[in-house]
Design a protein around this motif. Structure first.
Motif, PDB file in Angstrom:
ATOM      1  N   UNK A  41       0.859  -1.169   0.000  1.00  0.00           N
ATOM      2  CA  UNK A  41       0.000   0.000   0.000  1.00  0.00           C
ATOM      3  C   UNK A  41       0.901   1.225   0.000  1.00  0.00           C
ATOM      4  N   UNK A  42       0.318   2.382  -0.207  1.00  0.00           N
ATOM      5  CA  UNK A  42       1.100   3.594  -0.366  1.00  0.00           C
ATOM      6  C   UNK A  42       2.037   3.835   0.818  1.00  0.00           C
ATOM      7  N   UNK A  43       1.620   3.466   2.028  1.00  0.00           N
ATOM      8  CA  UNK A  43       2.440   3.730   3.194  1.00  0.00           C
ATOM      9  C   UNK A  43       3.041   2.458   3.784  1.00  0.00           C
ATOM     10  N   UNK A  44       3.163   1.396   2.988  1.00  0.00           N
ATOM     11  CA  UNK A  44       3.607   0.103   3.505  1.00  0.00           C
ATOM     12  C   UNK A  44       5.050   0.123   3.986  1.00  0.00           C
ATOM     13  N   UNK A 109      -1.282  -0.818   6.745  1.00  0.00           N
ATOM     14  CA  UNK A 109      -2.491  -0.516   5.970  1.00  0.00           C
ATOM     15  C   UNK A 109      -3.290   0.513   6.755  1.00  0.00           C
ATOM     16  N   UNK A 110      -3.461   1.671   6.159  1.00  0.00           N
ATOM     17  CA  UNK A 110      -4.191   2.776   6.788  1.00  0.00           C
ATOM     18  C   UNK A 110      -3.704   3.035   8.211  1.00  0.00           C
ATOM     19  N   UNK A 111      -2.375   3.040   8.383  1.00  0.00           N
ATOM     20  CA  UNK A 111      -1.755   3.365   9.663  1.00  0.00           C
ATOM     21  C   UNK A 111      -1.708   2.229  10.672  1.00  0.00           C
ATOM     22  N   UNK A 112      -2.233   1.060  10.299  1.00  0.00           N
ATOM     23  CA  UNK A 112      -2.231  -0.082  11.214  1.00  0.00           C
ATOM     24  C   UNK A 112      -1.335  -1.178  10.662  1.00  0.00           C
ATOM     25  N   UNK A 113      -0.752  -1.953  11.567  1.00  0.00           N
ATOM     26  CA  UNK A 113       0.052  -3.101  11.154  1.00  0.00           C
ATOM     27  C   UNK A 113      -0.929  -4.231  10.865  1.00  0.00           C
ATOM     28  N   UNK A 114      -0.859  -4.788   9.644  1.00  0.00           N
ATOM     29  CA  UNK A 114      -1.857  -5.760   9.216  1.00  0.00           C
ATOM     30  C   UNK A 114      -1.216  -7.070   8.770  1.00  0.00           C
ATOM     31  N   UNK A 133      -3.473  -1.163  15.722  1.00  0.00           N
ATOM     32  CA  UNK A 133      -2.922   0.184  15.832  1.00  0.00           C
ATOM     33  C   UNK A 133      -1.619   0.056  16.624  1.00  0.00           C
ATOM     34  N   UNK A 134      -0.496   0.433  16.026  1.00  0.00           N
ATOM     35  CA  UNK A 134       0.777   0.198  16.692  1.00  0.00           C
ATOM     36  C   UNK A 134       0.984   1.050  17.948  1.00  0.00           C
ATOM     37  N   UNK A 135       0.289   2.154  18.077  1.00  0.00           N
ATOM     38  CA  UNK A 135       0.453   3.009  19.252  1.00  0.00           C
ATOM     39  C   UNK A 135      -0.429   2.566  20.412  1.00  0.00           C
ATOM     40  N   UNK A 136      -1.684   2.238  20.113  1.00  0.00           N
ATOM     41  CA  UNK A 136      -2.631   1.924  21.186  1.00  0.00           C
ATOM     42  C   UNK A 136      -2.884   0.433  21.363  1.00  0.00           C
TER      43      UNK A 136
END
Length: 176
Positions: A41-44, A109-114, A133-136
């Motif tokens: 994905x764009x941010x992978x 993917x969309x800011x989450x580790x998938x 969500x890698x932060x929370x």
């Protein structure tokens, strides 16, 4: 006649064949390739903001069965806690957490580790994805079983909601 195939050529053929297991003929080439080598994905490649909070960013680019510091994705405390808190159906939770099968490399993917995986020899009809969500550590999980609903996937969301969404659980692999 001598077979002069290089070992890496045979390995590539085996991987592509495995990715296409259980899929219909008209979709096997496209979906099988997506299952075994998804386009990022764009941010992978960018680490997720706050990824150091759970340590899950270390899994990006690896497969769910690969270990990081001796721990596979499914055994990571943030993944286990997220699934326990989010997936209310115990049978689905157990399948996602324990069933080994073909998988794609873990990505952002969309800011989450998938992580995405499927049932061996039944990939198209039976698959799942876990997004953390890698932060929370907030976790969403997608579970697709064609026998239950061929057009929609069952989503378990971190906010305690469940919903059905069109499509299956192949996220990110089709984006470029």
């Amino acid at each position: 006649m001598t077979n002069n195939f290089a070992p890496h050529t045979l390995l590539l053929g085996a991987m592509l064949s495995l990715g296409a297991c259980g899929q219909s003929a008209d979709k096997s080439a496209a979906d099988g390739a997506a299952a075994t080598s998804p386009a990022p994905s764009a941010d992978a490649t960018a680490p997720a903001k706050g990824a150091e909070d759970t340590g899950l960013s270390a899994y990006v680019g690896k497969y769910p069965f690969d270990e990081v510091n001796g721990v596979a994705w499914s055994d990571h405390p943030a993944v286990k806690a997220g699934l326990a808190a989010t997936v209310t159906d115990p049978k689905i939770r157990e399948t996602i957490a324990t069933r080994a099968g073909p998988s794609a490399p873990i990505e952002i993917y969309e800011g989450k580790v998938m992580a995405w995986a499927c049932e061996a020899h039944n990939c198209g009809p039976h698959q799942w994805a876990v997004l953390v969500d890698p932060a929370s550590g907030a976790t969403d999980a997608c579970y697709y079983d064609e026998a239950v609903d061929s057009g929609r996937a069952h989503w378990f969301l971190a906010a305690g909601k469940e919903e059905w969404r069109d499509g299956n659980c192949q996220l990110g692999q089709e984006e470029s």
